[in-house]
Structure formats: structure tokens, C-alpha cells
Scaffold this motif. Structure first.
Motif, mmCIF file in Angstrom:
data_model
loop_
_atom_site.group_PDB
_atom_site.id
_atom_site.type_symbol
_atom_site.label_atom_id
_atom_site.label_comp_id
_atom_site.label_asym_id
_atom_site.label_seq_id
_atom_site.Cartn_x
_atom_site.Cartn_y
_atom_site.Cartn_z
ATOM 1 N N GLY A 94 0.811 -1.218 0.000
ATOM 2 C CA GLY A 94 0.000 0.000 0.000
ATOM 3 C C GLY A 94 0.839 1.260 0.000
ATOM 4 O O GLY A 94 0.555 2.214 -0.729
ATOM 5 N N SER A 95 1.890 1.260 0.797
ATOM 6 C CA SER A 95 2.729 2.461 0.826
ATOM 7 C C SER A 95 3.453 2.653 -0.503
ATOM 8 O O SER A 95 3.636 3.783 -0.959
ATOM 9 C CB SER A 95 3.736 2.359 1.973
ATOM 10 N N GLY A 96 3.836 1.520 -1.115
ATOM 11 C CA GLY A 96 4.468 1.631 -2.424
ATOM 12 C C GLY A 96 3.521 2.231 -3.444
ATOM 13 O O GLY A 96 3.905 3.094 -4.250
ATOM 14 N N LEU A 97 2.272 1.772 -3.400
ATOM 15 C CA LEU A 97 1.287 2.308 -4.350
ATOM 16 C C LEU A 97 1.026 3.791 -4.075
ATOM 17 O O LEU A 97 0.863 4.592 -5.006
ATOM 18 C CB LEU A 97 -0.006 1.503 -4.253
ATOM 19 N N ALA A 98 0.973 4.133 -2.792
ATOM 20 C CA ALA A 98 0.752 5.551 -2.461
ATOM 21 C C ALA A 98 1.898 6.414 -2.957
ATOM 22 O O ALA A 98 1.693 7.506 -3.518
ATOM 23 C CB ALA A 98 0.599 5.707 -0.951
ATOM 24 N N ALA A 99 3.105 5.914 -2.765
ATOM 25 C CA ALA A 99 4.261 6.671 -3.241
ATOM 26 C C ALA A 99 4.225 6.790 -4.762
ATOM 27 O O ALA A 99 4.527 7.858 -5.329
ATOM 28 C CB ALA A 99 5.549 5.991 -2.781
ATOM 29 N N LEU A 126 1.581 6.702 -6.624
ATOM 30 C CA LEU A 126 0.505 7.642 -6.976
ATOM 31 C C LEU A 126 0.988 9.089 -6.847
ATOM 32 O O LEU A 126 0.717 9.935 -7.703
ATOM 33 C CB LEU A 126 -0.692 7.386 -6.063
ATOM 34 N N LEU A 127 1.719 9.334 -5.771
ATOM 35 C CA LEU A 127 2.231 10.686 -5.544
ATOM 36 C C LEU A 127 3.182 11.107 -6.665
ATOM 37 O O LEU A 127 3.109 12.225 -7.189
ATOM 38 C CB LEU A 127 2.943 10.734 -4.200
ATOM 39 N N LEU A 128 4.041 10.184 -7.034
ATOM 40 C CA LEU A 128 5.005 10.515 -8.090
ATOM 41 C C LEU A 128 4.304 10.748 -9.423
ATOM 42 O O LEU A 128 4.608 11.704 -10.149
ATOM 43 C CB LEU A 128 6.030 9.378 -8.234
ATOM 44 N N LEU A 129 3.364 9.846 -9.738
ATOM 45 C CA LEU A 129 2.656 9.990 -11.012
ATOM 46 C C LEU A 129 1.846 11.282 -11.041
ATOM 47 O O LEU A 129 1.758 11.957 -12.069
ATOM 48 C CB LEU A 129 1.745 8.784 -11.237
ATOM 49 N N ALA A 130 1.272 11.619 -9.881
ATOM 50 C CA ALA A 130 0.490 12.856 -9.812
ATOM 51 C C ALA A 130 1.355 14.081 -10.041
ATOM 52 O O ALA A 130 0.871 15.129 -10.457
ATOM 53 C CB ALA A 130 -0.212 12.952 -8.466
ATOM 54 N N HIS A 131 2.621 13.962 -9.750
ATOM 55 C CA HIS A 131 3.525 15.092 -9.940
ATOM 56 C C HIS A 131 4.347 14.961 -11.205
ATOM 57 O O HIS A 131 5.403 15.583 -11.337
ATOM 58 C CB HIS A 131 4.445 15.243 -8.735
ATOM 59 N N GLY A 132 3.886 14.121 -12.112
ATOM 60 C CA GLY A 132 4.482 14.106 -13.440
ATOM 61 C C GLY A 132 5.703 13.225 -13.595
ATOM 62 O O GLY A 132 6.424 13.360 -14.585
ATOM 63 N N ALA A 133 5.932 12.326 -12.645
ATOM 64 C CA ALA A 133 7.082 11.435 -12.809
ATOM 65 C C ALA A 133 6.777 10.391 -13.874
ATOM 66 O O ALA A 133 5.614 10.063 -14.138
ATOM 67 C CB ALA A 133 7.399 10.758 -11.480
ATOM 68 N N SER A 134 7.810 9.876 -14.479
ATOM 69 C CA SER A 134 7.622 8.858 -15.504
ATOM 70 C C SER A 134 7.351 7.507 -14.847
ATOM 71 O O SER A 134 7.583 7.310 -13.653
ATOM 72 C CB SER A 134 8.862 8.768 -16.378
ATOM 73 N N VAL A 135 6.861 6.604 -15.652
ATOM 74 C CA VAL A 135 6.558 5.265 -15.148
ATOM 75 C C VAL A 135 7.841 4.569 -14.709
ATOM 76 O O VAL A 135 7.871 3.847 -13.703
ATOM 77 C CB VAL A 135 5.826 4.456 -16.241
ATOM 78 N N VAL A 136 8.923 4.820 -15.451
ATOM 79 C CA VAL A 136 10.195 4.178 -15.110
ATOM 80 C C VAL A 136 10.669 4.633 -13.730
ATOM 81 O O VAL A 136 11.080 3.824 -12.890
ATOM 82 C CB VAL A 136 11.248 4.510 -16.191
ATOM 83 N N ILE A 195 9.326 13.053 -0.759
ATOM 84 C CA ILE A 195 8.136 12.695 0.026
ATOM 85 C C ILE A 195 7.723 11.265 -0.285
ATOM 86 O O ILE A 195 7.397 10.481 0.618
ATOM 87 C CB ILE A 195 6.994 13.684 -0.268
ATOM 88 N N ALA A 196 7.753 10.918 -1.568
ATOM 89 C CA ALA A 196 7.363 9.562 -1.942
ATOM 90 C C ALA A 196 8.304 8.544 -1.312
ATOM 91 O O ALA A 196 7.867 7.495 -0.820
ATOM 92 C CB ALA A 196 7.378 9.432 -3.462
#
Lengths: 548, 740
Positions: free
Chosen positions: A21-26, A28-38, A260-261
Motif C-alpha cells: 500500500g505504501s508503495g502504491l501511495a508513493a 501515486l504521488l510521483l505519477l500525480a507530480h508528473g514522474a515517468s513510469v520508469v 516525500i514519496a
């Protein structure tokens, strides 16, 4: 007490669920801030263990910080639990009243906003006593001291200062758990039976009662880790302790989504380790439950209701006294402001703003909670229920996630909304459990058999207790989320995040003067602490048998 | 089981007791009763300790402890020796003749003159080298060589031309190419590059040959866009020479001695890299740096700039070997990982993250304290450290000053100011061209209120143009806030109050001022608003215009298209104020932004610029200050003070006012700074030098000296080999020699 997950809804495979769950939350946070999938995948497999934007003075990676904090939390847990056992043992001979007083003491120790209490203590210790806190002092190379005991004292005090504060919080939480469960358990008949068989009291406690309560205590000890994890942030930040909490605070202040992630991800690992280790403390089982045969269970239910009445009366008494105290202070403040001239002006604007925020948080929770509960009864959700996703979410450090989502640069939501979402999830889990309990009692089936319509059966036999649980849970949530709100404001939002008045912000500002004068900090933190206590007691009045 | 239960119950008790013991012991240990040193909490991050450019006053003070300059300003504001045991000015005059025989004849003619005339001329040496005749005068006074040059006029010295070449491209590369192909390159005696696009040449030889060749070279390359200008023609080249003698006991941290090569390498390093060291203008005037002996440094300047000595004041000297290993382009990266070694009184013994420990280099009695610097702490940690007596000095945020003043354990001190804010008037503005109006604004501005509103406790008043607390700075009384006097002055100037609007008017219009300030600088913008409010009360209509810094300088100040502007200036040790107030700089493009043009001021500025004797500076500076006070071309607002908190129980090495307390004053006794009896030092006599200095490593041709009556005239030295022009050579004084 920041937010304790519902112990009755503990899903299986909890450590794994928390970690994922924490991995998914992190992610989500990264994706929400425009990080790439990699980049996100790199985080999920643990590669980006980075100290970017963390405290530059701590070159150790965040995993090192987390390991240090885990050791600190475990030590605090051990000391706190021992203290709670000691106090419970001392108060148990006085019966349920003594246990209730111990439970109230536990609440007091856990409910006062951690940051304010720490600042006040630090202000007194440093300002009045000229005492040192090693982590707050300038760097001094080891070997300066003349002898080994001085070095040992410095090293121990460096670790003991955060341990002391965390132990107090942990002891409060443990004490409340132990005392409340014992006070609400009607064990007199069982105890009399066992005593009648000639068993010693110590043996009864160890071999019968402890195994009886251990599954519940174990879940609650696991749950204690979550508020402890949140408290670690201000404690480590205030004490400048080089652990996960300080690093998380630095990451939130920097607003770097990756930092933060990473911290959220590390928090998941921390909590997984905590729950795993607490789970290992399983004592040998005893067939003690077998002594609770059916007739005695009925008798216990009767006693249970009687004790619930006493608990409610006790709660009313405590709350009434608190309310009287608040009213007296406010009255004197309004009529004779000169009596409090040294305390400064009453933070009325901040108080009003915080009340509005609380209503906003509760409003969101009240909308989201029933909605999620209703959705769980749809066909798709019913099939997904076996995965216990909502319970898993409630058992994750979602308050931390909310803070992460609120603090990051280009934040996703504002802190109040994030807390409202957290409250909604918890409320949904509680309502679900409440519904199940109502369905399991058999009143509904009996009424249906006797010819009552489904609505009438529900309205007559389930709705009153359901509403009682809803209101009680909501008030308890209000207390918990409000303390989280004070924490967020007290930590201080990064620049550019608005400077609305709030008691937490006032507390943070007053903290700067804590070494010279503690009264402004007291002025701001006291109403916050009292309001949290009152709300908590109110929830206990409404739901006397529950042990939040 | 009982034991386990007992242990479980006693665990918190034991933990509490042990923690109490640890806290108490730790507190007692931290008290530092033996006074091992001072712990200093720095605001912000640990500074880089760049010897050549500091980001703030605190970094400057730390650098001052680590590095030793040639000359420093002592605690009393006088010049004090640093690495230099002594220094002195002289003058070198060079003539070129048609051939070596004429040069030698001219030298012999001078040698044959009476000794009294040499003394009268302050002539020390006459040194012929080929066609060149070099004369050394003991004084930089430009009037002394005139008589000597009149004596030499009969030998027909070759004229000397000063040529200035301006180009659109890099001059150095083209000049190097020109030298390779030039036939007359031997006639180029000195070369000096001003930045990259301008060069000045001193040419002496057959009239016109080298100049014509240079002209043809650049005209054949029109893409360079070169312009040749003949600046002047003289008979002799005059160059002031500053010579330092280094202390024999000065060493680097590795115990190797400090040599003149280190000082020369440091100066070249700064000149080449362009670091904006204080008084860097004087380094631009350096023609050549010579190290005739390991303890001798000789600097030849191209212009008669008396304050050039100030360039060496507080200019840190670094080891030549270290500078060679760390070229300018990698300096910052190097400083991030290491501290540049210095010859100062302290040396770094530990640097770790946010901690820095300095220990005194030489253990003396009384032993200077160890200095522990800590950075990166927040306000609470700093306060905690001070409350627990583990921090002795820190720099508080301004909003805490009032609270700290009530703390009996805290003593608020500050270092001497380093910069000041002022309002520069455009003296050509219709209203502001009247000095009475400018004076009225000074009287009508409540500067104390400005300080209280903007920088409470961190600003000081200083009405002078010179840096405060120096030996030459005149004691200028602070002009009090006197609105009535201001109103009277405005009335006298014809600006009468309009009873309807409250504004002051004359027939040609209202007293209206456009006040420029820097956009984006909140403090400056707030200052402009406060000034506008105060000046409104005087009857002036003020319009605030916030522009960017570049726009303010390029499009407003340099073009003189402004009425008034808020500017900040750093104080400099130099007494040369000519660029700021001389009428030659009043034209658009000059630094005299106010456009002040006053003949008396010009004379004082020119005199001050060519004053080499520091003892003579105070009198001229006082006259200049009085004149500028009368003219009021600027309105001085306030100086910066960086208040620090000092534990009041600390024992200082010596008495020191709170307004001038630095880390040096805190750590080192004042005796260490004043082994000199007088602020101005001279080089010792040659007989004394021979006792203390080692012989030169290479034989130096003996110069011609004034023969005594009973001494036979020594034979002339063999003619030296022809001197090749150096790749990056020297001078070009601009004034023409009298009699040429």
C-alpha cells in the motif's frame, strides 16, 4: 492519539498489505507530480533510495534513517508497554474505577498535541534548568569529556531524549488500551469461578486472562504503531534527531515529490516491520475461552451493559468537569481580560478558522464514509470484499499519505481535504463493521420472521444502534483528525501554501519563545488539547462499550 | 516468570533513572567550566570561506582570522602590518635614448653632479641599461623628477607616445600576433590591457615607426574594428613603485615561510580571475609585480594613485603552490571540499558538514581560545544553545532583538558597518540643483524612524562619505531630524507651501520628485514608500518608480535621467573618492551619478587621489567631507549593522566598544594588532636590511649610487642584454612630464 486504525477490521497478511500500500501511495504521488513510469517503478523496487532534499547533514540514506527510527519506536514501545503494565497492575486492585482512571490518564498522555507538549517541556528544561538536549547542541567531538561515564551519558541522552517522549506517548496509548479493555470486560464471574477452583490470582491473570485478551491487545499494539509513526515526525524534528521523522519533515518542507514519496515508501516499510515484530510476540495459547460457556456469556452480556452505563456516567462526569473548566476560563477571559494579560490575546480568529476547518473535514468524511459503505454493498464490491481493500487502506499510514499529498510542490489536495478523505475511509470501515454487528445479532431475522417489513425491522432494531455508532465514530474521528490538523499546522506548511490563522500555526509561532516564556504556547495548546479530550470523551459517552 | 514480570515492571523505572542521570551528566559536561573556547552559531549554511569574495560579514570575519593580508586595519582603525613588516613608496622614471652611449653619458652626467642636488631631488639610483636610463626617486612626488629631466634635456631623450587601442574583439590575441610579425616591437616599452577590448601601449623609439606599423596592422584587419588614439607624448615615463618587506617569521600552516612570490602569485591570481576583491580598482593599475628577494615585493603602478596601498589592505595572501593547484575556474569546487591555507592567526583543525573548528596557530600567553563554528541550526536550536551556555555568540533574527535586549545574559554587539544606503540626487534637476533644497530633504528625513521601521536594531547613522572608524575618517556630526529647519530652507529657496494642497510650489511648478528604487527588493520598495510619506510632509510630491537594477543603472543613472534614486554602496578602505564626485565623471556614463560639478571639490579629490602618505590623508579628507556636506549631493540614509549576541559573562581580550566588535577582537588581544608605533611605516634603512634579509639568489647589477667624497667612482656596469617585451607587460602614466 492521531488516528488509530480500527482494530476489529484488521486484515490478514497485514505487513505485506501495508508495504504494498505504501508503495502504491508513493507511486501515486510521483505519477500525480508528473514522474515517468520508469521512475515510479524504480521507486517501487526500492532503487531510488535517495537523500535528495533531505537534511544534508545526514548523508545516510533514508533506509538508515528508517532503521534508526524503527529501533527507537520499538524501544519506546517496550518501555511504554512496560509502564502501562505497571500502572494497570497498580490500579487494577481498585476495580473498574481505578482502571477507568488509568484509561483516562492514558488518554491524557496520548491526546495532548505532541508538538506543544514537547516544546513546553523543552522550554522548561532548557530555559529554566539550562539542561541540554544532545541533538540540539552544537557538535562536539567525542573524547572531549574526561571519562568514559561522561561519554556514555552523552550517547545515552542523545538517544534517550526522543525515546523519553515517544515512550510517554506510547505508554499513554498502551495504558488506555490495557485499562479500557480490562475496565470494560466483565470478568468478575469468571474470576470468581477460577478463584473458587483454587487458582492463584497471578496465575489466573497470566494463564487465563492474558491469553483471553491477547488477540485484542495484539491488534491494538499493532495499531499503536500508526499514531506513533506520526508523532515521530514532530518529535524528531523538534529534537533534531537524525531519523526517519526528521527526514520526512525536511522532505515535506522541501516539497520535493520524490523525497516525500521515498519517505512514504519508507514509512510503509517501517510499519510493516512494526506489525511483523509485534505479531511475533504471540504468547502460548490457553483454553481459557473454553470456560466461557453459553450461560455465562449471557451473564457477561448483562454485566457488560451495566459496566457500559458506568462508563457513560464516568465520561459525562469527566466531560462535564472539562466543560466547566473551559467555561470558567473563557468567562474570566471575557470579563476580566487583565487577569490573563500575561498570556496574550485569545486566538479567536485562529479558533474560528480551525472550527471551520474541522467542519470541512467532518463534512467530507460524512459524505465519503456512507458513500463508500453503500458502494461496498454493490455486486462488484461484494466480490472484491474478500480482498479487504478498504480495511487494508484503513490500516495503512494514510494520515502520512495525506500529509504527503498536501505538502508536495504542486500539491494534489489541500490538507483539510486530505484529512477529510482519510476520515471518510475510516468511517466507512467502522460503519461496515457496525452494520455487520447489527445483522449478526439476530434481531432483524427475528423481526422478519414475525412479519415485520425489512424497513421496519431495520428502523426498529438496527437503526438506533447504527446511528449511535455513526455519531460516536464521527466524534471520535473529529478528535483524531483535529489533532492531526494541529500537527500539520504546527509542523508548518512550506512557503506559498497560505497562512490562514490556526491554533497549530499559533503554537508553532509561540514555540519560538518557549525558552523564555511558555505561556503563549500554553494559551494556544491548552484549548486544543481540551477540545480533543472533550470530543474523545463525548464519543465514549455515546459509545461506552467501544475502546477507540 | 516472576523475574520476567519484575523486569517488565521495573523497565520504565530503570530507563527513567538512567535517562535522568544521563541528562544531568550531559548538562554538566556541556557547561565547559574550563573555558575551552568559544562556540559560535552561524546563521544559515556554513560559508564557503572564499578568500577573495565573501557572501557576508560573518564569512569575512572568519576569513580574516584564517588569512593574513599584507596590511590590515587594526582595531583602532589605523593601518597595521600584516604579513608586511614595512612598506614604502618610491618613483621610477625611465628615459630612452637614441643609443646606449648617450644613455650612459646621461647617467654619468647625473653622477657627476653634486651630492646635495641628489638629496634635494630625492634621487636614489641611476641605472643605465642599454638605451634605457632608469632613475629611482625616494618619493612618489611627481615634482621631484622635473629638475632631473631638465638636466637630461640636453641628451635628447626619445619621445614617449601613449597609444590606446580599442577593439571589438579580444585584444590580447591580436596583440600577441602583432608582436610576432612586428619589426619595431622593441619600441613598445609597456603594454597594459584594460579588460579584453582595450589596451594601452607605451612606445618610445624613432618617432612614428612603431605607431605607424601598429596602425597599418590594425587597419589591415577591419573586422577587428580597432581604433588607435594618441593619448599623449612625454619625455620620460614616470611610475610609482610600492615595495613591501615581509615579516621573516610568517609561515603557512605547513610551517613553510611566506614569500613575496606567494603575494605576487595571489595578486596575479585575482587580476587574472577578476574576483571583485575590495579596492580591486587599484589592482587594475598594477603594471608589474617583481620579487627581487624572497621577502621583497615590488609593485609598479601605471598611475599615480595614492590609495593603491589600500588594495593590499585586508587582501588575503595564499600560497603560490596552492593557487597553482587550484586555478580560478576550479576555485569554488575546491573550496567546497577544502579550506584554502592561510597565514592568519588561526587555522582550521576540523571541518565537518556544518561544523568548523579553528585553533590558534601560535600558542601564546594568554592562549587565544579555540573557535567552534556551527551552522545550519534553526532559531530554536540557537536559542537553546545560548540558554544552556553551550553557544557563546550568535546572530539573531531582527525580530528577536528587542527580546534579547532584556536578557541580562545577552550583550548585543555589532561589527563596523560595511555598506550604506543613500538617496542620490540629480543635481541638474530643476528643483534639486539648489543645495538648499537637497539640504532641506536631509533635515526633513527622519532616518531613525526609517531604521526603526525597516531594520530595527540593525541600522546606524553615518553622514560621511568615507568608511567610518578609519584613521582618516573625519568625525562628521549626524544631521538631526529638523522639519522646521527644512521648511525654512525650502522657503528660502522659493518653494512656498500651497495652502490648498499642502505642496510646495514655485511659479514654474510644484516640487515634484521621481524616486527610483529597485524592483523586486521589498526592503528598498518599503523604504521608498516611507521616504515618500516623510517628504510629502515636507510638501514634496513624490512619485515612486520601481525599476530593475540593470535598468536603473544603464538607462537611468548612467544617462542621468532621474531625479532621485535609492542606492546602496559598499564602504571601501580607499580614500580615493574621485570616481564618485569629480566633475570629469559627471558626464553621462561616469560614476558621478549626482552630476556634481564643483571646482573646489575637484581639487580636493585630485589632491586626495595623489596623496601617498596616509598621515596626510585626514586633513584633506576632512576638507572634502565638509565641502560635500555643504553641497549635499546625496542624502545618507543608514548603514548596515549586523547585530550579534554575545554572552555578557565572556571575558574579552581587551576593551572594545559594542559597535566595533568582530571575531578578531573577540579572540585575539589587541596587543597582537599593534606592534607598530605609527600607522604609516617606511622601509628600513638599507644597512638594517642587510642584517635581516638573506642575500639575493641571483646577482643583481649594482646600481649607480651617489658617490661620497672619499669614495672612488666605480666602473660602469657592463651593458645588459636587450630587454624583450614581456607577453603581458606594463605602464602608461597619463600626465605628460613637465618640460617635455
Amino acid at each position: 492519539m492521531i488516528l488509530t486504525p480500527p482494530a476489529h477490521a484488521r486484515p490478514s497478511w497485514l505487513p505485506l498489505r501495508i508495504f504494498i500500500g505504501s508503495g502504491l501511495a508513493a507511486a501515486l504521488l510521483l505519477l500525480a507530480h508528473g514522474a515517468s513510469v520508469v521512475e515510479t517503478l524504480r521507486l517501487l523496487i526500492g532503487l531510488p533510495v535517495t537523500s535528495e532534499a533531505l537534511d544534508a547533514a545526514h548523508p545516510v540514506s533514508i533506509l538508515g534513517h528508517s532503521a534508526q527510527t524503527l529501533l527507537l519506536m520499538l524501544a519506546a514501545g517496550l518501555v511504554g508497554f512496560s509502564g502501562a503494565v505497571l500502572v494497570t497492575s497498580l490500579t487494577a486492585p481498585f476495580g473498574s474505577t481505578g482502571l477507568r482512571l488509568a484509561s483516562l490518564l492514558g488518554r491524557l498522555m496520548a491526546a495532548i498535541p505532541a508538538g506543544a507538549a514537547a516544546w513546553i517541556w523543552l522550554g522548561w528544561w532548557i530555559g529554566d534548568r539550562s539542561g541540554t538536549v544532545e541533538t540540539l547542541m552544537p557538535v562536539r567531538p567525542l573524547g572531549w569529556e574526561a571519562n568514559f561515564s561522561d561519554i556514555l551519558a552523552r550517547l545515552w541522552w542523545r538517544e534517550a531524549a526522543p525515546l523519553l517522549w515517544l515512550s510517554l506517548t506510547c505508554m499513554g496509548l498502551c495504558l488506555h488500551t490495557l485499562a479500557a479493555t480490562l475496565a470494560n470486560a466483565s470478568l468478575a464471574d469468571l474470576q470468581h469461578g477460577l478463584v473458587g477452583r483454587g487458582l492463584a490470582r497471578s496465575r489466573i491473570r497470566l494463564q487465563h486472562f492474558t491469553p483471553l485478551f491477547w488477540p485484542l491487545w495484539q491488534r491494538r499494539l499493532e495499531a499503536i504503531g500508526f499514531p506513533l509513526l506520526i508523532v515521530v515526525i514532530p518529535v524528531e524534528q523538534i529534537l533534531a534527531y537524525p531519523g526517519w521523522g526528521g527526514a520526512t519533515f525536511a522532505a515535506m518542507q522541501s516539497g520535493s515529490p520524490q523525497s516525500i514519496a521515498t519517505c512514504i515508501y519508507a514509512a510503509g516499510a517501517l510499519m510493516a516491520a512494526w506489525t511483523l515484530l509485534v505479531g511475533l510476540l504471540r504468547p502460548h495459547t490457553s483454553p481459557a475461552l473454553a470456560v466461557l460457556d453459553a450461560p455465562r456469556r449471557a451473564a457477561l452480556d448483562h454485566r457488560h451493559q451495566r459496566d457500559a452505563r458506568q462508563t457513560r456516567q464516568f465520561g459525562i462526569l469527566v466531560n462535564g468537569l472539562s466543560a466547566l473548566l473551559c467555561a470558567a476560563v473563557l468567562l474570566i477571559w471575557m470579563l476580566r481580560p487583565s487577569a490573563f494579560a500575561s498570556l496574550g490575546a485569545f486566538p479567536q480568529a485562529a479558533w474560528q478558522a480551525d472550527l471551520n476547518t474541522l467542519l470541512q473535514i467532518l463534512g467530507i468524511a460524512l459524505l465519503l464514509g456512507p458513500l463508500l459503505t453503500a458502494l461496498r454493498h454493490t455486486a462488484i464490491a461484494t466480490s472484491l470484499r474478500r480482498f479487504a481493500l478498504l480495511e487494508s487502506l484503513a490500516w495503512s499510514p494514510i494520515v502520512l499519505w495525506a500529509m504527503g499529498l498536501s505538502f508536495g510542490s504542486g500539491r494534489v489536495v489541500d490538507p483539510a481535504t486530505a484529512l477529510g478523505l482519510v476520515g471518510g475511509v475510516i468511517l466507512a470501515v467502522e460503519l461496515e463493521a457496525c452494520t455487520r454487528r447489527a445483522q449478526a445479532r439476530g434481531y432483524l431475522s427475528a423481526a422478519r420472521v414475525l412479519g415485520a417489513s425489512p424497513w421496519r425491522a431495520w428502523r426498529t432494531h438496527a437503526l438506533p444502534s447504527w446511528l449511535q455508532e455513526l455519531i460516536g465514530t464521527l466524534i471520535w474521528l473529529a478528535a483524531a483528525l483535529w489533532s492531526a490538523w494541529f500537527l500539520i499546522q504546527g509542523l508548518g506548511l512550506p512557503e506559498g501554501f497560505g497562512t490562514d490563522p490556526s491554533l497549530g500555526g499559533e503554537m508553532a509561532r509561540a514555540a519560538g519563545d518557549a525558552l523564555q516564556t511558555r505561556t503563549p504556547l500554553l494559551t494556544n495548546s491548552l484549548p486544543a488539547a481540551l477540545s480533543i479530550l472533550c470530543l474523545w470523551n463525548l464519543s465514549r459517552i455515546i459509545l461506552p462499550s467501544d475502546d477507540f | 516468570m516472576r523475574l520476567l514480570r519484575l523486569s517488565l515492571a521495573l523497565l520504565p523505572v530503570i530507563a527513567g533513572v538512567v535517562t535522568w542521570w544521563a541528562a544531568r551528566t550531559s548538562t554538566q559536561v556541556r557547561k565547559d567550566p574550563e573555558g575551552h573556547g568559544l562556540t559560535i552559531m552561524l546563521p544559515g549554511a556554513m560559508p564557503l570561506l572564499n578568500p577573495f569574495w565573501q557572501s557576508g560579514e560573518i564569512e569575512r570575519q572568519i576569513v580574516d582570522l584564517l588569512h593574513q593580508p599584507m596590511v590590515r586595519i587594526g582595531q583602532e582603525g589605523h593601518l597595521q602590518p600584516g604579513l608586511a613588516a614595512g612598506w614604502g613608496w618610491s618613483q621610477r622614471v625611465t628615459c630612452w635614448f637614441a643609443n646606449a652611449d648617450i644613455a650612459r653619458s646621461a647617467a654619468e652626467h647625473l653622477q657627476s653632479l653634486d651630492a646635495d642636488r641628489w638629496i634635494e631631488w630625492q634621487l636614489d639610483e641611476v641605472n643605465p641599461q642599454g638605451t634605457e636610463l632608469s632613475l629611482k626617486f625616494a618619493s612618489p612626488d611627481p615634482s621631484h623628477p622635473d629638475a632631473v629631466l631638465r638636466e637630461l634635456a640636453s641628451f635628447d631623450p626619445l619621445p614617449i607616445d601613449f597609444i590606446r587601442v580599442s577593439a571589438q574583439d579580444q585584444m590580447r590575441a591580436f596583440h600577441a600576433h602583432f608582436l610576432k610579425t612586428s619589426v619595431e616591437q622593441g619600441q613598445i616599452r609597456r603594454t597594459w590591457f584594460d579588460a579584453d577590448h582595450t589596451a594601452e601601449f607605451v612606445i618610445s623609439g624613432t618617432p612614428g615607426n612603431a605607431v605607424e606599423e601598429m596602425r597599418q596592422y590594425y587597419e589591415s584587419r577591419p573586422d577587428i574594428g580597432a581604433q588607435l588614439t594618441l593619448l599623449g607624448r612625454v619625455a620620460a615615463l614616470r611610475e610609482p613603485v610600492l615595495e613591501f618587506r615581509l615579516k621573516p617569521d610568517a609561515t603557512w600552516p605547513d610551517k613553510t615561510p611566506v614569500t613575496s612570490a606567494d603575494a605576487a602569485a595571489t595578486a596575479r591570481y585575482v587580476i587574472d580571475s577578476g574576483w571583485p576583491v575590495p579596492n580591486h580598482e587599484s589592482f587594475r593599475q598594477i603594471q608589474s609585480l617583481d620579487t627581487p628577494q624572497p621577502d621583497r615585493l615590488r609593485i609598479v603602478y601605471r598611475d599615480f594613485l595614492g590609495a593603491a596601498l589600500c588594495g593590499w589592505v585586508d587582501f588575503p595572501i595564499l600560497p603560490a603552490s596552492w593557487l597553482e593547484r587550484n586555478p580560478p575556474d576550479t576555485l569554488l569546487a575546491s573550496l567546497a571540499t577544502q579550506v584554502a591555507p592561510g597565514a592568519g592567526d588561526y587555522q582550521v583543525t576540523a571541518r565537518r558538514g556544518d561544523a568548523l573548528i579553528l585553533d590558534p596557530k601560535n600558542v601564546e600567553s594568554p592562549t587565544p581560545p579555540r573557535l567552534r563554528f556551527q551552522a545550519g541550526a534553526n532559531d530554536f536550536v540557537t536559542q537553546a544553545g545560548f540558554a544552556t551556555r553551550t553557544i557563546d555568540v550568535f546572530w539573531p533574527p531582527l525580530d528577536r532583538l528587542a527580546q534579547l535586549r532584556q536578557n541580562p545574559d545577552a550583550r548585543i554587539v555589532s561589527a563596523p558597518p560595511r555598506s550604506r544606503l543613500m538617496v542620490v540626487w540629480n543635481t541638474h534637476h530643476p528643483a534639486l540643483k539648489d543645495a538648499r533644497v537637497r539640504r532641506a530633504f536631509l533635515l526633513g528625513t527622519d532616518r531613525s524612524a526609517l531604521i526603526e521601521d525597516l531594520v530595527p536594531g540593525a541600522g546606524g547613522l553615518h553622514d560621511g562619505v568615507f568608511k567610518p572608524d578609519l584613521w582618516y575618517t573625519p568625525a562628521t556630526p549626524i544631521t538631526p531630524h529638523d522639519p522646521e529647519a527644512a521648511a525654512e530652507l525650502l522657503d528660502a529657496a522659493g518653494w512656498l507651501t500651497d495652502v490648498t494642497t499642502g505642496l510646495r510650489k514655485r511659479p514654474e511648478g510644484t516640487l515634484k520628485i521621481n524616486l527610483l528604487t529597485t524592483a523586486g527588493n521589498e526592503q528598498r520598495e518599503a523604504l521608498a514608500r516611507l521616504l515618500a510619506t516623510q517628504w510629502n510632509k515636507l510638501g514634496a510630491e513624490v512619485e515612486i518608480q520601481a525599476v530593475s537594477w540593470d535598468e536603473m543603472i544603464d538607462q537611468k543613472l548612467l544617462t542621468r535621467e532621474f531625479d532621485a534614486a535609492i542606492l546602496g554602496f559598499d564602504f571601501e578602505t580607499s580614500w580615493d573618492q574621485l570616481p564618485l564626485w569629480h566633475s570629469s565623471q559627471a558626464r553621462p556614463g561616469g560614476l558621478n551619478f549626482s552630476g556634481l560639478s564643483d571646482r573646489q571639490t575637484d581639487l580636493l579629490l585630485e589632491t586626495l587621489r595623489t596623496t601617498f602618505n596616509p598621515d596626510a590623508v585626514p586633513a584633506i579628507a576632512e576638507d572634502l567631507q565638509k565641502r560635500l556636506t555643504q553641497l549635499s549631493p546625496v542624502l545618507p540614509l543608514f548603514t548596515d549593522l549586523q547585530p550579534a549576541v554575545l554572552r555578557s559573562s565572556l571575558k574579552l581580550p581587551g576593551p572594545m566598544p559594542d559597535s566595533r566588535l568582530t571575531l578578531r577582537a573577540l579572540a585575539l588581544p589587541p596587543e597582537a594588532d599593534k606592534p607598530t608605533p605609527a600607522p604609516h611605516m617606511r622601509l628600513p634603512e638599507k644597512e638594517d636590511e642587510n642584517l635581516t634579509t638573506p642575500p639575493p639568489t641571483a646577482p643583481i647589477p649594482p646600481p649607480m649610487r651617489l658617490p661620497s667624497d672619499d669614495e672612488p667612482v666605480p666602473p660602469p656596469p657592463p651593458p645588459p642584454p636587450p630587454v624583450e617585451p614581456t607577453a603581458d607587460p606594463p605602464p602608461a602614466p597619463k600626465e605628460a612630464a613637465p618640460g617635455s
